[in-house]
Structures are given as C-alpha cells and as structure tokens.
Design an enzyme around this catalytic site. Structure first.
Site, PDB file in Angstrom:
ATOM      1  CE  LYS A 111      -2.417  -1.493   3.692  1.00 15.43           C
ATOM      2  NZ  LYS A 111      -2.050  -2.911   3.816  1.00 15.43           N
ATOM      3  CB  THR A 112       3.738   2.317   2.120  1.00 13.84           C
ATOM      4  OG1 THR A 112       2.970   2.057   3.284  1.00 13.84           O
ATOM      5  CG2 THR A 112       4.565   3.568   2.320  1.00 13.84           C
ATOM      6  CG  ASP A 134       0.225   3.114   7.039  1.00 14.73           C
ATOM      7  OD1 ASP A 134      -0.733   2.474   6.555  1.00 14.73           O
ATOM      8  OD2 ASP A 134       1.294   2.577   7.373  1.00 14.73           O
ATOM      9  CB  THR A 194      -4.898  -3.624   8.233  1.00 12.41           C
ATOM     10  OG1 THR A 194      -5.063  -2.901   9.455  1.00 12.41           O
ATOM     11  CG2 THR A 194      -3.446  -3.550   7.799  1.00 12.41           C
ATOM     12  NE  ARG A 204       6.318  -4.271   4.983  1.00  6.62           N
ATOM     13  CZ  ARG A 204       5.174  -3.679   5.354  1.00  6.62           C
ATOM     14  NH1 ARG A 204       4.415  -4.229   6.287  1.00  6.62           N
ATOM     15  NH2 ARG A 204       4.807  -2.555   4.791  1.00  6.62           N
TER      16      ARG A 204
END
Ligand code: ADE
Length: 342
Positions: free
Chosen positions: A66-67, A111, A160, A219
C-alpha cells in the site's frame, strides 16, 4: 511481541531494504493488476486535465504494497509526498497545518487511516471535497467560521481494516482498491527482481522455495530473501540453491506454507485448548499472549486465506486442513449456529 520473520508488519530491519527494493514506477510493480490498471487510467486522465489524482483508499493485510503504491503514484504524477499515520495526528490543528502546507497536487499519504480521531477526521471532510479548510474560532456568540483554501492535492489513505473507516470518510475517496495476497508466480517475480537489485546469486529452485513460503506477501518475501542470503553466505558458498533455502528456512522454523511458531501456537491453542473452536478472538489472543488486534490484522488473514481458520457465528474455528497440516487427527463434525459474526 517477538519479532517474526514472516510477519507482514514493518520491522526495523525493513527500513533500508524496503527502500532499495521498492519499485518506483507502476510498470515495475508486480501483481495487483486490477488496482494497477484503474490507477494507470486515472493518473493519465488527471495528468491530461492538469488536475491532482482523485483521492485513493487502499486496503488489505499488511505488507502487500500500500505504501509502495502511494510513492509510485507520487512519482508517476511528478509530485511530492507527505507521509503520516492516523494515530500520529493528535489534534485538528495539526491536520489543518499539514494540509495547508502541501504543495499543489502533492500526495498526502495517511497510513492506518481508520485510526484518525473523529475531530481530526472531520477536518478532512471539507478539505477532501473542495480543498477548503473550515474552521471555527472562538466560542458561543463570538464563534466565527473561517474558510481557507488549501492547494488541491491527492489524499491516499491506507488501512488493514476497511470496516473501521467511517462511512463519511470512506465516501470521500473516489478510488477504493483492495490489495490481495500475491500468488507464488508473482512472488517469484518479486524475489527475482530483488535478487538482481541485491546482486545475490540464486537458482530457480531457491526462488520457488521462498515464493511458496512468503505468505502471499512481498514484504515477507524480501525479508526471507535477506535472511536466506545471510545463511547462504555463512553456511554455503553464497548461492541460494533449493537446498540452501530449505536449510535456512528450517533453521528459521518457517514451515512449507510459511507458517512460523506463532501460527502453530495459535492453531494448536484453538485445537488443543478449545476443542477446535469456535472460540472468541479475545480468548485466542489471551491464550497465546498477543493483542486481539494483532491476531486479527497480522496472523489471521493468511490462516483464513489458507482455509485453516474459519469465522463462524460464535468465533474462530480450526478446519480439517489445519488439523492435517499439524498432523493432528480430525475426528469431529461441528454443528453450525446462526448469529452475528464475533
Ligand atoms: N516490492 C514490494 N511490492 C512489490 C510489488 N508489488 N512489485 C514489485 N516489487 C515489490
């Protein structure tokens, strides 16, 4: 909480790595094809009109990019990016100060946007709609409404927990995209790209072992790669072969599906302490000494995706597949009950 190599959450060790491995252009970003295509169209249209991209909400489990997407959008639009998170903005005035200091068309990335407080969130409503800050100064009869224009910008929210984003905030995003877990083909491509950037010699068998154990999460894939690279350097000749990957992953106690000891503890707690469930989230969390939020955001999504857990009206239950994976005999048929999801 212990630091888990397979957690989707950001960890200290990711900071530098994340940056060098992070794709900078949409064409380098692997997977999430639907979101990518919609965003490419929207960005092209906004550029042609010389407008900022409309606000974007990205949701899904941690570690899916997302980032990364927010930085890519800023880069593709040729604008700056300001980054913060929901809990970091404590007062309405802080939010007002940030948005009034943005440059024209900047990306403002928040975020954990579901964790903005109500008063801070309310500042965003009129700003998102027409780039006007509405501000009440003074009290009672002396109260005055001040409207201040801010530069047009793009808000990108990430969460999330889609269900916890308040409806008035959610409604102000034009583009809403759910990021899904990556399949092993996409993960293998991400790992190959990372090995080229990090200059790590690899064999395809090694890449595949990492891809299937990365929990559908880039990640995690990159973190596993980094750990296996260390192992290959110290215990072998530096090359990540299938055999080296298998040995390294065994040493890290990451199983064939990417589950670690915390996942095993969680499943075993449900099976052994609560007869397979259903059992409430809080009870499971207490049994393994974790926060309920962490269990819900970090551990559960992948176990649900694997079909090892199910959400029943009365709580979480371990499925036959979970028993089989742990090598525990499954000898039960559970009645189902109607009611609200816990
Ligand atoms: N690194 C993290 N996410 C990625 C993605 N989707 N594609 C390529 N590299 C990535």
């Amino acid at each position: 909480m212990t630091e888990r190599v397979v957690s989707g959450k950001v960890q200290a060790e990711d900071a530098g790595l994340d940056f060098s491995l992070r794709p900078r252009k949409l064409e380098e970003y692997i997977g999430q094809d639907k979101a990518k295509e919609s965003l490419a169209i929207a960005m092209e249209a906004a550029r042609q009109r010389n407008e900022p991209l409309d606000h974007v909400l990205l949701y899904g489990p941690p570690g899916l990019g997302k980032t990364t997407l927010a930085y890519i959008i800023a880069n593709e639009m040729g604008v700056g990016v300001k980054v913060t998170s929901g809990p970091a903005i404590e007062r309405a005035g802080d939010m007002a100060a940030i948005v009034s200091n943005l440059q024209t068309h900047d990306v403002f990335f928040i975020d954990e946007v579901h964790r903005l407080s109500r008063v801070v969130e309310e500042v965003l409503y009129s700003v998102m709609e027409d780039f006007t800050l509405s501000w009440v100064v003074g009290k009672g009869l002396a109260a005055r409404n001040i409207n201040l224009k801010v530069p047009p910008f793009t808000l990108i929210g990430a969460t999330t927990r889609y269900a916890m984003v308040s409806p008035p905030l959610r409604d102000r995003f034009t583009h809403i995209h759910r990021l899904d877990f990556y399949d092993s083909t996409a993960l293998a491509a991400i790992i190959r790209r990372s090995t080229r950037i990090l200059n790590v010699p690899t064999e395809e068998g090694g890449v595949q072992e990492l891809a299937v154990r990365a929990r559908g999460t880039p990640r995690v894939a990159n973190r596993l790669l980094k750990r296996v690279r260390d192992y290959a350097q110290v215990r072998a000749n530096g090359m990540i072969t299938k055999q080296v990957a298998l040995e390294a992953l065994a040493q890290m106690e990451v199983d064939q599906l990417g589950l670690d000891d915390v996942d095993h503890k969680l499943l075993r707690a449900i099976i052994e302490k609560f007869d397979g469930g259903p059992v409430g989230l809080e009870t499971i969390a207490a049994a393994i000494s974790e926060e309920a939020d962490t269990v819900m955001d970090v551990y559960e999504p992948y176990l649900l995706q694997l079909g090892f857990l199910e959400r029943t009206p009365r709580g979480r239950a371990a499925t036959r597949l979970a028993y089989e994976h742990l090598g525990i005999p499954y000898n039960r048929g559970r009645p189902t009950t109607q009611g609200p999801l816990l």
